[in-house]
Design a protein around this motif. Structure first.
Motif: not given
Length: 332
Positions: A45-49
């Motif tokens: 979570x809280x990452x950019x894909x």
């Protein structure tokens, strides 16, 4: 780093297609390019894909499933690379992102994914270094508080000042040992702690803005340190680090104090033994001497049989020392 920093980078030429709730202020903890199924297995979570959608061609159901999965896993945003598998971002992905409120931006072909990932990583490393330096400074200040005449109070007061928060130290029964706020606010914090389920020490995030750590001595909880921090005022890792250090210092301080108290009690016991030892030894000696020198009752302990020549006659008293001495001098 926040999502707005990534979107505003002038070299990336990113185009925001779907905005979410306050999307530009969303915290970014990393960025990762991935083309496999079930990307949430690899991206926290809280990452950019970032994806080009290679496996999504002519598969609308897979396009919608991707967005739903990422939104459900707490991903910050989806960056879709155009000009490779798709000339533009597929309509199904745009619609599904709007439905879930997932920020979606287009990445032009001339912007490599690695540049976005490198930019995010560099910012995080710089922030981690800053956090590390500040953490070291906080640790030094807390250790210096141990030299105060009242180290427990000084430790918690220093923690409140360093983190710019409210702090209190309680015994395990709730008795307040120190608080940086009023009695009413301190009691409210303790009640909030009591009402929440607690897991194992050392540090627990027990509620929104409320942090607590248990102080243990020989495996038993003897005190609690409670912090109340305003949302967003400090990075959570920094709060946890400072609270962990404080808890460990209090563990050692109270443990050493308890062992010193035990040593003092032991020393007092040894001193008492040393003081009473001669009297005890003299008493034992007198008792032993009395047992050895006590004369037996002549009449009752005679070893002569009843048929001896003294039977029926009065036995003579044993000669006294005075007579023996006189007889020896021929004056008796």
């Amino acid at each position: 780093m926040i999502l707005g920093d990534v979107l505003a980078h002038p070299d990336f030429k990113l185009e925001l297609l779907v905005s979410g709730d306050d999307e530009r202020r969303r915290v970014v903890l990393g960025a990762h390019a991935i083309e496999t199924e079930n990307p949430s297995r690899w991206v926290p979570p809280q990452w950019i894909v970032l994806t080009t959608g290679m496996r999504l061609r002519r598969n609308v159901a897979a396009q919608r499933a991707l967005v739903a999965e990422l939104a459900g896993n707490g991903v910050v945003a989806l960056g879709f690379g155009t000009g490779i598998a798709f000339e533009t971002v597929p309509r199904a992905i745009v619609q599904e992102a709007e439905r879930h409120g997932l920020p979606l931006f287009a990445v032009p072909e001339e912007t490599p994914f690695r540049d976005i990932v490198r930019m995010v990583d560099a910012d995080l490393v710089a922030r981690d270094l800053q956090t590390l330096r500040r953490s070291a400074s906080i640790t030094d200040t807390l250790v210096q508080a141990l030299g105060d005449p009242d180290p427990e109070r000084a430790l918690v007061a220093s923690l409140a000042r360093l983190l710019r928060c409210e702090a209190s130290l309680h015994r395990s029964d709730g008795t307040v040992l120190y608080s940086s706020t009023s009695a009413a606010d301190t009691a409210e914090r303790w009640e909030r702690l009591r009402e929440l389920p607690l897991s194992a020490p050392p540090v627990q995030i027990v509620a929104d803005g409320l942090f607590a750590t248990a102080v243990e001595v020989d495996g038993a909880v003897v005190a609690w340190v409670i912090l109340e921090v305003s949302r967003g005022s400090l990075a959570v890792p920094l709060i946890l680090r400072a609270l962990t250090v404080t808890g460990r210092l209090l563990d050692g301080l109270l443990g050493v104090r308890g062992r010193r108290s035990g040593l003092r009690r032991s020393a007092r016991g040894e001193l008492l033994d040393d003081s009473c030892g001669p009297w005890r030894n003299a008493s034992a000696t007198r008792a032993s001497s009395t047992a050895r020198t006590a004369r037996p009752n002549w009449a009752s302990t005679s070893r002569r049989p009843a048929s001896s020549r003294w039977a029926g006659r009065t036995r003579p008293r044993p000669p006294s020392r005075t007579c023996s001495t006189a007889r020896a001098s021929r004056t008796c």
